[in-house]
Scaffold this motif. Sequence first.
Motif, PDB file in Angstrom:
ATOM      1  N   ASP A  32     -46.651  13.915  26.004  1.00  0.00           N
ATOM      2  CA  ASP A  32     -46.345  12.724  25.215  1.00  0.00           C
ATOM      3  C   ASP A  32     -46.394  11.440  26.022  1.00  0.00           C
ATOM      4  OD1 ASP A  32     -45.940  14.347  23.021  1.00  0.00           O
ATOM      5  OD2 ASP A  32     -43.822  14.652  23.510  1.00  0.00           O
ATOM      6  N   GLY A  33     -46.481  11.533  27.337  1.00  0.00           N
ATOM      7  CA  GLY A  33     -46.431  10.331  28.161  1.00  0.00           C
ATOM      8  C   GLY A  33     -47.730   9.544  28.127  1.00  0.00           C
ATOM      9  N   ARG A  34     -47.637   8.273  28.453  1.00  0.00           N
ATOM     10  CA  ARG A  34     -48.812   7.409  28.540  1.00  0.00           C
ATOM     11  C   ARG A  34     -49.125   7.152  30.017  1.00  0.00           C
ATOM     12  NH1 ARG A  34     -51.754   3.007  26.510  1.00  0.00           N
ATOM     13  NH2 ARG A  34     -50.962   3.214  24.393  1.00  0.00           N
ATOM     14  N   LEU A  35     -50.394   7.293  30.373  1.00  0.00           N
ATOM     15  CA  LEU A  35     -50.853   6.893  31.687  1.00  0.00           C
ATOM     16  C   LEU A  35     -51.354   5.454  31.592  1.00  0.00           C
ATOM     17  CD1 LEU A  35     -51.557   7.497  34.638  1.00  0.00           C
ATOM     18  CD2 LEU A  35     -53.773   8.354  33.851  1.00  0.00           C
ATOM     19  N   VAL A  36     -50.706   4.545  32.283  1.00  0.00           N
ATOM     20  CA  VAL A  36     -51.095   3.137  32.270  1.00  0.00           C
ATOM     21  C   VAL A  36     -52.256   2.943  33.243  1.00  0.00           C
ATOM     22  CG1 VAL A  36     -50.359   0.775  32.739  1.00  0.00           C
ATOM     23  CG2 VAL A  36     -48.782   2.399  31.662  1.00  0.00           C
ATOM     24  N   VAL A  37     -53.308   2.308  32.773  1.00  0.00           N
ATOM     25  CA  VAL A  37     -54.493   2.081  33.592  1.00  0.00           C
ATOM     26  C   VAL A  37     -54.625   0.581  33.858  1.00  0.00           C
ATOM     27  CG1 VAL A  37     -56.987   2.375  33.771  1.00  0.00           C
ATOM     28  CG2 VAL A  37     -55.611   4.101  32.581  1.00  0.00           C
ATOM     29  N   PHE A  38     -54.431   0.194  35.116  1.00  0.00           N
ATOM     30  CA  PHE A  38     -54.554  -1.192  35.551  1.00  0.00           C
ATOM     31  C   PHE A  38     -55.892  -1.338  36.264  1.00  0.00           C
ATOM     32  CE2 PHE A  38     -54.260  -4.660  38.511  1.00  0.00           C
ATOM     33  CZ  PHE A  38     -53.490  -5.620  37.890  1.00  0.00           C
ATOM     34  N   GLU A  39     -56.747  -2.240  35.762  1.00  0.00           N
ATOM     35  CA  GLU A  39     -58.069  -2.432  36.350  1.00  0.00           C
ATOM     36  C   GLU A  39     -58.247  -3.884  36.734  1.00  0.00           C
ATOM     37  OE1 GLU A  39     -61.218   0.068  34.135  1.00  0.00           O
ATOM     38  OE2 GLU A  39     -59.595  -0.214  32.674  1.00  0.00           O
ATOM     39  N   VAL A  40     -58.747  -4.113  37.943  1.00  0.00           N
ATOM     40  CA  VAL A  40     -58.958  -5.469  38.428  1.00  0.00           C
ATOM     41  C   VAL A  40     -60.393  -5.606  38.926  1.00  0.00           C
ATOM     42  CG1 VAL A  40     -58.123  -4.958  40.766  1.00  0.00           C
ATOM     43  CG2 VAL A  40     -58.067  -7.305  39.917  1.00  0.00           C
ATOM     44  N   PHE A  41     -61.003  -6.736  38.624  1.00  0.00           N
ATOM     45  CA  PHE A  41     -62.358  -7.062  39.066  1.00  0.00           C
ATOM     46  C   PHE A  41     -62.233  -8.189  40.087  1.00  0.00           C
ATOM     47  CE2 PHE A  41     -62.468  -5.269  34.902  1.00  0.00           C
ATOM     48  CZ  PHE A  41     -63.578  -4.444  34.878  1.00  0.00           C
ATOM     49  N   GLU A  70     -44.682   0.098  44.498  1.00  0.00           N
ATOM     50  CA  GLU A  70     -43.516  -0.006  43.619  1.00  0.00           C
ATOM     51  C   GLU A  70     -43.564   1.027  42.497  1.00  0.00           C
ATOM     52  OE1 GLU A  70     -41.834  -3.183  40.304  1.00  0.00           O
ATOM     53  OE2 GLU A  70     -42.794  -3.960  42.125  1.00  0.00           O
ATOM     54  N   PHE A  71     -44.760   1.263  41.942  1.00  0.00           N
ATOM     55  CA  PHE A  71     -44.892   2.193  40.819  1.00  0.00           C
ATOM     56  C   PHE A  71     -45.308   3.596  41.258  1.00  0.00           C
ATOM     57  CE2 PHE A  71     -45.149  -1.864  38.600  1.00  0.00           C
ATOM     58  CZ  PHE A  71     -44.397  -1.616  37.464  1.00  0.00           C
ATOM     59  N   ALA A  72     -45.238   3.862  42.550  1.00  0.00           N
ATOM     60  CA  ALA A  72     -45.573   5.199  43.046  1.00  0.00           C
ATOM     61  C   ALA A  72     -44.662   6.234  42.393  1.00  0.00           C
ATOM     62  CB  ALA A  72     -45.423   5.248  44.566  1.00  0.00           C
ATOM     63  N   GLY A  73     -45.243   7.333  41.939  1.00  0.00           N
ATOM     64  CA  GLY A  73     -44.478   8.375  41.262  1.00  0.00           C
ATOM     65  C   GLY A  73     -44.357   8.173  39.774  1.00  0.00           C
ATOM     66  N   GLN A  74     -44.791   6.998  39.274  1.00  0.00           N
ATOM     67  CA  GLN A  74     -44.804   6.746  37.840  1.00  0.00           C
ATOM     68  C   GLN A  74     -46.234   6.916  37.312  1.00  0.00           C
ATOM     69  OE1 GLN A  74     -42.574   3.260  36.524  1.00  0.00           O
ATOM     70  NE2 GLN A  74     -41.634   3.076  38.549  1.00  0.00           N
ATOM     71  N   ASP A  75     -46.362   7.002  36.006  1.00  0.00           N
ATOM     72  CA  ASP A  75     -47.672   7.217  35.394  1.00  0.00           C
ATOM     73  C   ASP A  75     -48.441   5.902  35.292  1.00  0.00           C
ATOM     74  OD1 ASP A  75     -47.344   9.930  35.128  1.00  0.00           O
ATOM     75  OD2 ASP A  75     -46.449   9.802  33.151  1.00  0.00           O
ATOM     76  N   VAL A  76     -48.836   5.391  36.465  1.00  0.00           N
ATOM     77  CA  VAL A  76     -49.620   4.165  36.547  1.00  0.00           C
ATOM     78  C   VAL A  76     -50.726   4.396  37.572  1.00  0.00           C
ATOM     79  CG1 VAL A  76     -49.619   1.692  37.005  1.00  0.00           C
ATOM     80  CG2 VAL A  76     -47.578   2.783  36.035  1.00  0.00           C
ATOM     81  N   ILE A  77     -51.947   4.027  37.222  1.00  0.00           N
ATOM     82  CA  ILE A  77     -53.061   4.161  38.152  1.00  0.00           C
ATOM     83  C   ILE A  77     -53.758   2.817  38.278  1.00  0.00           C
ATOM     84  CG2 ILE A  77     -54.681   4.962  36.355  1.00  0.00           C
ATOM     85  CD1 ILE A  77     -55.922   6.750  38.540  1.00  0.00           C
ATOM     86  N   VAL A 115     -55.255  -4.346  31.353  1.00  0.00           N
ATOM     87  CA  VAL A 115     -54.471  -3.139  31.145  1.00  0.00           C
ATOM     88  C   VAL A 115     -54.733  -2.640  29.732  1.00  0.00           C
ATOM     89  CG1 VAL A 115     -52.135  -2.172  31.027  1.00  0.00           C
ATOM     90  CG2 VAL A 115     -52.699  -3.853  32.797  1.00  0.00           C
ATOM     91  N   ASP A 116     -54.780  -1.340  29.565  1.00  0.00           N
ATOM     92  CA  ASP A 116     -55.032  -0.727  28.255  1.00  0.00           C
ATOM     93  C   ASP A 116     -56.381  -1.153  27.679  1.00  0.00           C
ATOM     94  OD1 ASP A 116     -52.683   0.597  28.417  1.00  0.00           O
ATOM     95  OD2 ASP A 116     -51.631  -0.556  26.885  1.00  0.00           O
TER      96      ASP A 116
END
Length: 531
Positions: A32-41, A70-77, A115-116
């Motif tokens: 049920d969790g969401r993986l947050v995807v942060f993308e930077v150009f 800071e977000f290590a271990g959380q569902d953020v890439i 994001v998203d």
Amino acid sequence: MSEKRNGAFLFLVLLLFGTFFYTAALAETSGDGRLVVFEVFRNYTDVDKVDGDLSPTFQSGDAIEALRKEFAGQDVIFLEYDFNDAYSPATIRGSRFAQAATVADETYDAPFAMVDSGQQIIGGDPDEVNYITDYRSMIRAAQARPPKGELYAVAKRTGGELVFDVVFTNRSGITLNGAQLAFVQVILYEVVLDEDDDSEESEELLDGEVYDQATEKVVHSFGYDRVGPEDLFNGDSHTYKITMNEPSGVEDWANMRALVLVDYTEADRKHPYDLLQAVDVGITEHVYFAHFGTGAGLTSDIVLTNPSDEYTVKGVAEFRDADGQSMDVGINSANAEQAGSLDIAYGENGPVPSFSLAPYETIVISTEGSAGPVQVGSVDLALQAGEATVGGTLKFSYPGIGTAGVGTSEPLTGFVVPIQSIDTGIAIHNTEFKPVTLKLSLYEDGELVNLGVDSEGKALNPKYNYNFGARAQMSMYIDEYFPTLNRQEFTGTMKVEVSSIPDGGKVVATVLEMGEEAGQFLSIPVIPLPE
């Protein structure tokens, strides 16, 4: 079955229990969790100081590095792209940012971030962006949004290609089709170490060096498949296969991973893309055993050896039943003092043994052979992609009956088996995440054997299995595959052909011939059909 075959190990006590099971068994979802995807150009040709001030590229990089920790271990890439390569040629991710920027009707300075898939976007002007605060707010807002789909993916490296099997369940509340431009996407990246030295007063970034400073994730290539054109209704699931060539420039395949995501835009296309769900998966190489058995005194020992003189191999073993579902079997190490390491984790449906083998080490993973009922199925060894693989043998043992051993099975689109005895057992395992069609043909003296017709007047040879389930397994004697054969002796050839629409499929097989006496077994070759 004859008295002889009842006493002859029961084809490893139950090849016959693998009889036809057609129900597709899709894998567990990602939850049920969401993986947050942060993308930077970012602009890799930037310098660290411009007119005495840190450039936007370096300011954003420092912020991303801090947020990654800071977000290590959380569902953020965190993923990063070279701005100069993002549009020439245009990547599918660059097009997502372009869509979001067009919808916002604003001009953004590099670095761009989204994001998203563009639900949240931001430019890089230092006078307007507080990088670490604004980026953090974008991430937390995405974490608060529920996922709109369930996603499961497996990435395989085989024969110079990468194959991604993806199962997606639509939870968006709307029907997805071609109008929404929904895509299943693969972003292939390599995890690299932080090796930057930014102590110089002025430093021009080398291509790829900025990855080390910020995200530590080098994007190598992309793959995708479109959702549709058929409607994918809310609550429905579909399976996708994405195949792409291995990228060049990979430093260490053991550090390769893939982000798999599904996104869409609303039908009027006046909105940015919205990320429905994403999963982050490792790249694996697979070794298969088409048949194993355990229970009622029957045990299976998987003997694995690392043939490399340089690399360690790591992997996990998955046991699957006739329906393709994970199987709950008792697992232990056959030799507690052996080389290599074995750890047992417990998933939702049973134990998942993981192992590690240094060069030339051997390990034995043994089923307990408890007093419970006999269980049969297949074994899938998922190895961390790299320079090493394993050699393997699976030994079946039954007290008072005997021992038989078989090697690993190669995935094939078709094969033939020489049949010298009616007491020949054939186990077939579907390695795909979707059902496949099997065409089974029996030949004698080079000609199709006439086995009569069914109630509708259709020939019983060849025989078709139109829905051999995802990762399912079946195991029977030759005259169980063809019940009207009705002979005590048979010499000939069995051919198996695999087909699946739209993109084919592969199976693995193991064949054993039973001898006249208990404990006599002969492993029969599985001969690939020419492609």
